[in-house]
Scaffold this motif. Structure first.
Motif, PDB file in Angstrom:
ATOM      1  N   THR A   1       0.704  -1.268   0.002  1.00 35.16           N
ATOM      2  CA  THR A   1      -0.112  -0.034   0.309  1.00 35.16           C
ATOM      3  C   THR A   1       1.193   0.918   0.064  1.00 35.16           C
ATOM      4  OG1 THR A   1      -0.014  -0.088   2.504  1.00 35.16           O
ATOM      5  CG2 THR A   1      -1.176  -1.273   1.324  1.00 35.16           C
TER       6      THR A   1
ATOM      7  N   GLU B   1       0.447   3.828   2.285  1.00 37.91           N
ATOM      8  CA  GLU B   1       0.691   4.074   2.980  1.00 37.91           C
ATOM      9  C   GLU B   1       2.307   3.390   3.725  1.00 37.91           C
ATOM     10  OE1 GLU B   1      -2.339   3.327   2.187  1.00 37.91           O
ATOM     11  OE2 GLU B   1      -2.862   5.987   1.916  1.00 37.91           O
ATOM     12  N   GLU B   2       1.903   1.918   3.589  1.00 38.39           N
ATOM     13  CA  GLU B   2       3.114   0.865   3.960  1.00 38.39           C
ATOM     14  C   GLU B   2       4.424   1.759   3.527  1.00 38.39           C
ATOM     15  OE1 GLU B   2       1.318  -3.333   4.188  1.00 38.39           O
ATOM     16  OE2 GLU B   2       2.008  -2.736   2.375  1.00 38.39           O
TER      17      GLU B   2
ATOM     18  N   ASP C   1       5.397   5.586   4.949  1.00 35.01           N
ATOM     19  CA  ASP C   1       5.644   5.104   6.073  1.00 35.01           C
ATOM     20  C   ASP C   1       7.478   4.356   6.976  1.00 35.01           C
ATOM     21  OD1 ASP C   1       3.507   6.558   7.065  1.00 35.01           O
ATOM     22  OD2 ASP C   1       2.575   4.553   7.879  1.00 35.01           O
TER      23      ASP C   1
ATOM     24  N   PRO D   1       1.474  10.256   0.486  1.00 33.18           N
ATOM     25  CA  PRO D   1       0.364   9.393  -0.151  1.00 33.18           C
ATOM     26  C   PRO D   1      -0.358  10.229  -1.387  1.00 33.18           C
ATOM     27  CG  PRO D   1       0.529  10.266   1.811  1.00 33.18           C
ATOM     28  CD  PRO D   1       1.247  10.553   1.853  1.00 33.18           C
TER      29      PRO D   1
ATOM     30  N   GLU E   1      -5.447   6.302  -4.136  1.00 31.93           N
ATOM     31  CA  GLU E   1      -4.849   5.466  -3.690  1.00 31.93           C
ATOM     32  C   GLU E   1      -3.970   4.566  -4.278  1.00 31.93           C
ATOM     33  OE1 GLU E   1      -5.119   3.441   0.045  1.00 31.93           O
ATOM     34  OE2 GLU E   1      -6.724   5.103  -0.442  1.00 31.93           O
TER      35      GLU E   1
END
Length: 382
Positions: A332, A334-335, A338, A350, A359
């Motif tokens: 993802t 977000e992964e 981060d 993101p 997304e």
């Protein structure tokens, strides 16, 4: 205390406002964060721009309130810029409104045209401020998608099948932020025709037209566009002046006059030194743009290498200050964001903050020196 306005519940704090606090705190703690998230040019304006600002400061007349419409010389310089760069003829006294940054113009335009319950067509993904301002005014964002395989063309056929009776405004943005989709004159012609058929005010947000673009485009180049369209433009990216807050709104004189009614109740004009600096910037020749283009092209090649190392995919025909990247299957956005921030001290954005269609994507900025991008590349394990 009787509580806050209901409208404040319609928006969140701007993503970068909150995220940069965290990034700055990490830097304060000694973590060497490389910020590839935000599109704030790290370069200085031209020396002529700085000299124009400095030479104004000691003028006793420079420190009073300034005209809401800017000094005549600024509007003339903006008109000359449009004539030279886009082949568009504008009347400086009627069809140009200088702004304290084009972001300000999004609010002024929206306040001028929108009533609660009106609808606004907004690209997804797109600049979050379009939706935030729409929500703040009690209007309704209606999202449309872009075909990135067709230079970011909206699906106008699908839009035309909807009930557009409540739609009053449509935001477009080429080169598109965040994807870099370049658009084309043909696409702009199609959108103008769509706006005319459906009696929609077309708003082209155009701050990236000189960044890695083969030919800068203005919506006002399109035949008949002046009937339905306004254009926002900015000196922030084109001339490395984001903190100066200088933009412009151009188009129909009667619409500009209505927007001025809103603007004149909300600010007191731009500092004279900034106006003089803006005039100097707008007069810079092709050499400025060629040098800027070469610099960003070199940075972009390095960002492509960084993306390759992360397993991201991207389009090489994109324009603007960012590289829009699709994350690999099984991960993802977000992964990745981060992991890069907390393990490698690299900040990228993101895609989901730009809308639901973001997304699975990330955005990487070109606003960082080459040696810093190289350092970021070297921090990624093979």
């Amino acid at each position: 205390m009787k509580g806050f306005s209901q409208r404040i519940e319609t928006v969140q704090e701007y993503y970068f406002s909150a995220k940069l606090r965290e990034v700055n705190q990490m830097i304060a703690e000694g973590k060497p964060v490389i910020n590839l998230g935000i599109g704030s040019p790290d370069l200085a304006p031209d020396k002529l721009v700085l000299e124009a600002m400095k030479s104004t400061v000691e003028n006793p007349q420079a420190h009073g309130y300034q005209s809401y419409q800017g000094i005549p010389e600024l509007r003339i310089a903006m008109a000359e810029f449009y004539a030279r760069e886009y082949g568009v003829s504008l009347q400086p006294d009627k069809e140009i409104l200088p702004l304290i940054g084009s972001k300000e113009g999004i609010m002024h335009i929206s306040m001028t045209f929108l009533n609660p319950g009106d609808q606004v067509l907004i690209p997804d993904p797109g600049y979050p401020t379009y939706a935030s301002v729409t929500n703040l005014l009690g209007a309704e964002p209606v999202y449309y998608t872009l075909d990135l395989s067709q230079k970011g063309r909206p699906n106008l056929e699908e839009l035309e099948s909807r009930d557009l009776s409540k739609v009053k405004l449509m935001w477009i943005n080429y080169p598109h932020m965040p994807t870099g989709a370049p658009g084309s004159k043909k696409i702009l012609e199609e959108i103008v025709a769509f706006a005319k058929r459906n009696e929609i005010v077309l708003l082209h947000d155009n701050p990236y037209s000189h960044i890695l673009s083969e030919k800068p485009l203005s919506i006002l180049e399109v035949a008949g566009a002046t009937d339905v369209a306004l254009e926002l433009n900015s000196l922030s990216k084109t001339f490395n002046m984001p903190g100066w807050r200088v933009g412009m709104l151009v188009g129909r004189a009667d619409w500009i006059q209505k927007i001025l009614k809103v603007k004149s109740n909300m600010d007191s004009g731009m500092f004279l030194g900034i106006q003089k600096g803006a005039i100097a910037a707008l007069k810079l020749g092709k050499g400025w743009f060629e040098e800027l283009g070469e610099l960003y092209a070199n940075r972009r090649k390095l960002v492509w290498k960084l993306a390759d190392k992360l397993g991201l995919t991207y389009a090489k025909d994109a324009s603007g200050l960012f590289v829009w990247c699709k994350v690999p299957d099984g991960k993802t956005a977000e992964e990745i964001v981060d992991q890069l921030l907390y393990e490698r001290h690299i900040f990228i954005t993101p895609g989901k903050i730009f809308g639901s269609q973001g997304e699975g994507y990330v955005r990487i900025s070109l606003c960082m020196p080459e040696f810093k991008i190289l350092e970021a590349i070297n921090r990624i394990k093979p």
